[in-house]
Design a protein around this motif. Structure first.
Motif, short mmCIF file in Angstrom:
data_model
loop_
_atom_site.label_atom_id
_atom_site.label_comp_id
_atom_site.label_asym_id
_atom_site.label_seq_id
_atom_site.Cartn_x
_atom_site.Cartn_y
_atom_site.Cartn_z
N GLY A 1 0.80 -1.22 0.00
CA GLY A 1 0.00 0.00 0.00
C GLY A 1 0.83 1.26 0.00
O GLY A 1 0.62 2.16 -0.81
N LEU A 2 1.81 1.35 0.92
CA LEU A 2 2.60 2.58 1.02
C LEU A 2 3.89 2.54 0.22
O LEU A 2 4.56 3.57 0.10
N GLY A 3 4.25 1.39 -0.31
CA GLY A 3 5.44 1.31 -1.16
C GLY A 3 6.75 1.19 -0.41
O GLY A 3 7.81 1.44 -0.97
N MET B 1 11.57 -5.27 9.20
CA MET B 1 11.86 -3.84 9.13
C MET B 1 11.47 -3.35 7.75
O MET B 1 11.85 -3.96 6.74
N LEU B 2 10.71 -2.26 7.71
CA LEU B 2 10.22 -1.70 6.45
C LEU B 2 10.63 -0.23 6.36
O LEU B 2 10.59 0.49 7.35
N GLY B 3 11.01 0.19 5.18
CA GLY B 3 11.39 1.58 4.98
C GLY B 3 11.93 1.77 3.59
O GLY B 3 11.55 1.06 2.65
N ARG C 1 -1.38 12.34 -4.74
CA ARG C 1 -2.52 11.65 -5.36
C ARG C 1 -2.12 10.23 -5.74
O ARG C 1 -2.89 9.30 -5.55
N GLN C 2 -0.91 10.03 -6.27
CA GLN C 2 -0.44 8.69 -6.62
C GLN C 2 -0.36 7.80 -5.38
O GLN C 2 -0.74 6.62 -5.42
N ALA C 3 0.10 8.36 -4.26
CA ALA C 3 0.21 7.59 -3.02
C ALA C 3 -1.18 7.19 -2.52
O ALA C 3 -1.39 6.04 -2.11
N VAL C 4 -2.13 8.12 -2.55
CA VAL C 4 -3.50 7.81 -2.13
C VAL C 4 -4.11 6.77 -3.05
O VAL C 4 -4.72 5.79 -2.60
N ASP C 5 -3.95 6.96 -4.36
CA ASP C 5 -4.51 6.01 -5.34
C ASP C 5 -3.91 4.62 -5.17
O ASP C 5 -4.61 3.62 -5.33
N ARG C 6 -2.63 4.55 -4.84
CA ARG C 6 -1.99 3.24 -4.62
C ARG C 6 -2.63 2.52 -3.43
O ARG C 6 -2.90 1.32 -3.49
N MET C 7 -2.87 3.25 -2.35
CA MET C 7 -3.51 2.66 -1.18
C MET C 7 -4.89 2.12 -1.55
O MET C 7 -5.23 0.98 -1.21
N VAL C 8 -5.67 2.92 -2.25
CA VAL C 8 -7.02 2.51 -2.64
C VAL C 8 -6.96 1.31 -3.57
O VAL C 8 -7.74 0.35 -3.42
N ALA C 9 -6.04 1.31 -4.52
CA ALA C 9 -5.90 0.18 -5.44
C ALA C 9 -5.54 -1.12 -4.71
O ALA C 9 -5.89 -2.20 -5.17
N TYR D 1 -3.76 1.28 13.93
CA TYR D 1 -2.93 2.48 13.92
C TYR D 1 -3.16 3.20 12.60
O TYR D 1 -3.46 2.58 11.59
N ARG D 2 -2.99 4.50 12.60
CA ARG D 2 -3.34 5.26 11.42
C ARG D 2 -2.14 5.93 10.78
O ARG D 2 -1.20 6.34 11.46
N VAL D 3 -2.23 6.03 9.46
CA VAL D 3 -1.21 6.69 8.64
C VAL D 3 -1.90 7.81 7.88
O VAL D 3 -2.91 7.57 7.22
#
Length: 132
Positions: A28-30, A47-49, A88-96, A122-124
């Motif tokens: 979702g977040l890449g 570990m993610l980053g 917008r790309q980041a939001v669209d990726r999450m939704v996709a 937890y929220r992002v």
């Protein structure tokens, strides 16, 4: 000058849903999987980053220990994305990936951002603004 300037930040927390958490942050977040371990003194973790940035997230699971959900809806990680197209790309990726925005507990974050809830509650926030 603070001794902490120039250090690397690891935000670590337990989870009961490690596979779902990895999917949320990786797909979702890449984020990239920077490392992982199994059976380290009873713990599994990931570990993610992103390589070269000064922070990463660590999620752990210990068999027989219940981590539970976020204590409130106002436990946030906020990422500032000032470029409108990249935001917008980041939001669209999450939704996709199947993650729908949720109303922010604090309405401030809804004015220029989108809030998503991870599998642990937890929220992002993806905030379309400059960090001041």
């Amino acid at each position: 000058m603070s001794a902490l300037i120039g250090t690397h930040l690891r935000v670590a927390r337990p989870t009961d849903e490690i596979d779902e958490i990895v999917a949320f942050y990786r797909d979702g977040l890449g984020f990239d999987v920077l490392g992982e371990f199994r059976g380290h003194e009873g713990f599994d973790g990931v570990m993610l980053g992103h390589a070269g940035v000064a922070y990463h997230l660590e999620f752990t699971r210990k068999e027989g220990h219940r981590a539970g959900r976020a204590p409130t809806e106002d436990n946030l990680l906020v990422f500032y994305l000032p470029d409108r197209d990249l935001w917008r790309q980041a939001v669209d990726r999450m939704v996709a990936c199947g993650y729908e925005p949720v109303p922010a507990f604090n309405p401030y974050w809804d004015r220029q951002g989108a809030t998503f809830e991870d599998p642990d509650g937890y929220r992002v926030v993806l905030q379309n603004a400059e960090w001041p």
